[in-house]
Design a protein around this motif. Structure first.
Motif, PDB file in Angstrom:
ATOM      1  N   GLN A  84      28.518  49.966  43.839  1.00  0.00           N
ATOM      2  CA  GLN A  84      29.608  49.878  42.861  1.00  0.00           C
ATOM      3  C   GLN A  84      29.478  50.945  41.797  1.00  0.00           C
ATOM      4  O   GLN A  84      30.455  51.568  41.395  1.00  0.00           O
ATOM      5  CB  GLN A  84      29.606  48.493  42.213  1.00  0.00           C
ATOM      6  N   GLY A 130      40.146  53.025  46.635  1.00  0.00           N
ATOM      7  CA  GLY A 130      39.792  51.916  47.504  1.00  0.00           C
ATOM      8  C   GLY A 130      38.477  51.292  47.096  1.00  0.00           C
ATOM      9  O   GLY A 130      37.820  50.623  47.872  1.00  0.00           O
ATOM     10  N   ALA A 131      38.071  51.548  45.860  1.00  0.00           N
ATOM     11  CA  ALA A 131      36.804  50.995  45.387  1.00  0.00           C
ATOM     12  C   ALA A 131      37.063  49.641  44.763  1.00  0.00           C
ATOM     13  O   ALA A 131      37.880  49.524  43.859  1.00  0.00           O
ATOM     14  CB  ALA A 131      36.163  51.912  44.350  1.00  0.00           C
ATOM     15  N   THR A 132      36.401  48.627  45.247  1.00  0.00           N
ATOM     16  CA  THR A 132      36.576  47.312  44.669  1.00  0.00           C
ATOM     17  C   THR A 132      35.579  47.144  43.546  1.00  0.00           C
ATOM     18  O   THR A 132      34.424  46.840  43.776  1.00  0.00           O
ATOM     19  CB  THR A 132      36.362  46.212  45.717  1.00  0.00           C
ATOM     20  N   ARG A 161      28.681  50.963  55.095  1.00  0.00           N
ATOM     21  CA  ARG A 161      30.088  50.822  54.729  1.00  0.00           C
ATOM     22  C   ARG A 161      30.447  51.626  53.494  1.00  0.00           C
ATOM     23  O   ARG A 161      31.471  52.297  53.434  1.00  0.00           O
ATOM     24  CB  ARG A 161      30.427  49.348  54.501  1.00  0.00           C
ATOM     25  N   GLN A 162      29.555  51.596  52.492  1.00  0.00           N
ATOM     26  CA  GLN A 162      29.834  52.368  51.281  1.00  0.00           C
ATOM     27  C   GLN A 162      29.876  53.856  51.596  1.00  0.00           C
ATOM     28  O   GLN A 162      30.669  54.600  51.029  1.00  0.00           O
ATOM     29  CB  GLN A 162      28.767  52.118  50.212  1.00  0.00           C
ATOM     30  N   THR A 204      34.596  44.796  40.997  1.00  0.00           N
ATOM     31  CA  THR A 204      34.951  43.387  40.930  1.00  0.00           C
ATOM     32  C   THR A 204      35.266  42.933  39.524  1.00  0.00           C
ATOM     33  O   THR A 204      36.056  42.037  39.331  1.00  0.00           O
ATOM     34  CB  THR A 204      33.815  42.521  41.485  1.00  0.00           C
ATOM     35  N   ASN A 217      33.069  54.777  52.992  1.00  0.00           N
ATOM     36  CA  ASN A 217      34.035  54.783  51.908  1.00  0.00           C
ATOM     37  C   ASN A 217      33.997  56.079  51.110  1.00  0.00           C
ATOM     38  O   ASN A 217      35.025  56.666  50.778  1.00  0.00           O
ATOM     39  CB  ASN A 217      33.721  53.612  50.979  1.00  0.00           C
ATOM     40  N   MET A 237      35.106  47.527  49.607  1.00  0.00           N
ATOM     41  CA  MET A 237      33.679  47.781  49.467  1.00  0.00           C
ATOM     42  C   MET A 237      32.898  46.478  49.344  1.00  0.00           C
ATOM     43  O   MET A 237      31.821  46.303  49.867  1.00  0.00           O
ATOM     44  CB  MET A 237      33.431  48.650  48.244  1.00  0.00           C
ATOM     45  N   SER A 238      33.460  45.519  48.627  1.00  0.00           N
ATOM     46  CA  SER A 238      32.800  44.217  48.572  1.00  0.00           C
ATOM     47  C   SER A 238      33.843  43.154  48.263  1.00  0.00           C
ATOM     48  O   SER A 238      34.978  43.468  47.935  1.00  0.00           O
ATOM     49  CB  SER A 238      31.720  44.210  47.481  1.00  0.00           C
ATOM     50  N   VAL A 239      33.430  41.926  48.371  1.00  0.00           N
ATOM     51  CA  VAL A 239      34.374  40.836  48.184  1.00  0.00           C
ATOM     52  C   VAL A 239      34.751  40.727  46.714  1.00  0.00           C
ATOM     53  O   VAL A 239      33.913  40.851  45.827  1.00  0.00           O
ATOM     54  CB  VAL A 239      33.749  39.501  48.663  1.00  0.00           C
ATOM     55  N   GLN A 240      36.017  40.489  46.481  1.00  0.00           N
ATOM     56  CA  GLN A 240      36.507  40.387  45.105  1.00  0.00           C
ATOM     57  C   GLN A 240      36.003  39.098  44.472  1.00  0.00           C
ATOM     58  O   GLN A 240      36.322  38.008  44.936  1.00  0.00           O
ATOM     59  CB  GLN A 240      38.036  40.404  45.107  1.00  0.00           C
TER      60      GLN A 240
END
Lengths: 350, 253
Positions: B154, B137-139, B183-184, B141, B187, A1-4
């Motif tokens: 997020q 698959g959720a990043t 993109r989200q 952070t 997802n 979903m986004s960059v780490q």
């Protein structure tokens, strides 16, 4: 979903906490006084005095921190403290004697009286949905009025000797005053409950988003009642400790207590909008006025300057909190210093 | 797909003063399928979801879970049945971190005396939350910062991960893609399929017909507080759905 992105390190997280920034302010104040009048300011005896004077406010601060984290407020603590002290004193006078038996009876009565007021506050806030500001403004008047009715406006000055000598002016260990030792116990327990237990977690959640808390099934009403009851109960503890320290019910002596405690809690980084706060911050927030007052007297500045200084610190602290919240809402980082610098540079360009 | 519905509403009605939000509404969803619930603004979608997730009492009608009548009076009852809801406003606590939000109201306690005293097992919750986010698959952070400081995508991912983690029977997703980028959104739609493949029933509320067509197995249409049509997604078209929503085709046919 986004960059780490790399997780925030512990040090940056600590530096960002308002309590830490305020601690630096406290240290700076302390160092200035220590340089100006080290012989008289930076002594064990003087620090002992400062701790003793801050102890009772610290106990009230624990309860207030919980209340404000739920986005509430408790204006009644000073009056509830007086009321509880009066009830405790009455019970001890009725019992008679100067021993521990009488003292414990007074302690129990005082704490129970405070708890009762806290429950009244909590039920009115949680169940009757009256704004906390109004509820506790009402009970502020009621508790003080009833205290005066009970005593007919004359302070009770009979306090068991054992309370005065062991609690009011005794030492817990070494040179640490008993009052400060008791306060330390409440602070540590309060901090542990707030930061490590489910009760604390729910306190933050309710202050952060009450509706979300309800939807995940938290018993919000019951929790709010418990939080106000804690604040009231601690005011009861403060009432009996004040009795031990000053040997009088000091009915007229607590009119500013609520505002002083609220100021300390807010200076320590607890947000009036709820969801944010630490017990540690509250302690630091309490010591700033205490050290200022003490230092001004020693240095020979009119102690009234303390009020001016604390007022300014309070406003700055809330301003910093505002910036932080605004930054968080934009989804940005919450580095207040860079924000302030950013402000300056843009205004220079204009 | 002849299975018995896992969750079924029969003739639900609810009035707010003079407004009839639900007027004998029916609804059903079976295990392992995605049902899209569509309707114009004010058709009663949100009211229906609230009634089925324990956030709203109905005036009349019956709710059946696993074929048996149930009274879903509170969100806790719904959770107990394995029903979770992701609301449009996400219902996250912005000052708490993702882990705390994930386990809010269901904190994992330390074993033994400490747990009885109310101490939480932070490590266990952290591991559980990380697993749930990975599965999606959720990043996410950073597990240490307040969710209020995160991006909309997020936060959405966290809310969905929370619901999916706890729901083992039915998930309601109220407009889950409304605030998201391309993109989200992809997802979220992937997540919906993955959850369905685990045998969980997914109810997907959306105004976006392309997303409805893309992800759902069946579509149920609400209009003026009642279900006016049910379609197999494979055998319908966007025009037909819009027609049923607005009532234009309905009257003509």
């Amino acid at each position: 979903m986004s960059v780490q992105a790399p997780p925030t390190s512990i040090t940056t997280r600590i530096v960002r906490v308002q309590a830490f920034q305020i601690l630096l302010v406290l240290i700076a104040i302390w160092v200035v006084f220590a340089i100006l009048e080290g012989d008289r300011f930076a002594t064990v005896g003087n620090m002992r005095l400062v701790a003793q004077n801050a102890a009772i406010l610290a106990i009230l601060g624990v309860g207030m921190t919980f209340v404000i984290i739920t986005a509430g407020i408790d204006l009644s603590i000073g009056s509830v403290m007086v009321f509880s002290g009066v009830i405790g004193a009455k019970v001890m006078v009725a019992q008679g004697g100067d021993g521990w038996g009488t003292a414990w009876l007074g302690i129990a009565a005082s704490v129970a009286a405070g708890l009762a007021w806290g429950l009244v506050n909590g039920v009115l806030v949680a169940k009757a949905k009256i704004p906390p500001l109004i509820v506790t403004l009402g009970t502020l008047g009621m508790a003080l009025g009833l205290a005066q009715i009970i005593t007919k406006g004359v302070d009770i000055r009979e306090v068991p000797l054992v309370m005065q000598s062991k609690i009011g002016y005794g030492n817990a260990f070494g040179d640490v005053p008993m009052l400060a030792g008791i306060a330390l116990v409440f602070l540590v327990v309060g901090g542990v409950v707030l930061h490590l237990t489910r009760f604390g977690r729910h306190t933050y959640a309710i202050g952060s988003n009450e509706e979300a808390a309800r939807r995940v099934g938290l018993k919000v009403d019951r929790h709010l009642i418990a939080v106000y009851a804690i604040s009231g109960g601690l005011a009861g503890v403060a009432g009996i400790l004040s009795l031990a320290q000053f040997a009088t019910t000091a009915i007229a002596g607590q009119s500013q207590t609520n505002l002083n405690v609220i100021a300390a809690v807010v200076i320590g980084g607890t947000s009036l909008f709820g969801g944010v706060g630490t017990i540690f911050g509250t302690v630091v927030g309490l010591f700033i006025p205490a050290v200022l007052q003490n230092g001004f007297i020693i240095v020979g500045i009119q102690p009234f300057w303390q009020q001016v200084a604390v007022g300014a610190v309070l406003i700055v602290a809330v301003y910093v909190d505002q910036l932080r919240r605004a930054a968080a809402q934009r989804g940005g980082r919450t580095n207040v210093l860079s924000r302030l610098r950013g402000r300056e540079s843009t205004s220079n360009e204009e | 797909m002849s299975e018995q519905p896992i969750l079924e509403a029969r003739g639900l009605s609810r009035r707010f003063g003079h407004v009839t939000a639900l007027d004998g509404a029916d609804f059903d969803v079976r295990p392992g399928e995605v049902v899209a619930l569509i309707g114009d603004n004010g058709a009663g979608k949100s009211t229906l979801v609230k009634a089925l997730s324990g956030n709203l009492a109905v005036d009349s009608g019956e709710i059946r879970f696993d074929g048996k009548p149930v009274a879903i009076e509170t969100p806790t009852v719904a959770s107990g049945l394995g029903i979770e809801t992701v609301y449009q406003d996400l219902a996250l606590a912005p000052h708490l971190d993702p882990v705390a939000n994930m386990f809010l109201g269901r904190e994992v306690m330390r074993p033994g005396v400490l747990g009885a005293l109310g101490f939480m097992d932070a490590k266990q919750m952290r591991v559980g939350a990380q697993e749930a986010f990975d599965l999606l698959g959720a990043t996410v952070t950073d597990l240490n910062v307040p969710v209020g400081s995160m991006s909309g995508g997020q936060r959405q991912a966290i809310a969905i991960a929370r619901a999916v983690h706890w729901a083992n029977r039915v998930v309601f997703l109220d407009e889950p893609t409304a605030a998201l980028g391309v993109r989200q959104t992809a997802n979220v739609l992937d997540t919906i399929r993955r959850v369905r493949d685990h045998g969980v029933a997914v109810v997907f509320i959306s105004h976006s017909m392309p997303h409805v067509i893309e992800v759902s197995d069946r579509v149920q249409v609400l209009r003026m507080g009642r279900r006016v049509a049910t379609f197999e997604t494979a055998q319908t078209s966007m025009e037909e759905l819009v027609g049923a929503m607005t009532g234009v085709n309905g009257e003509a046919a």
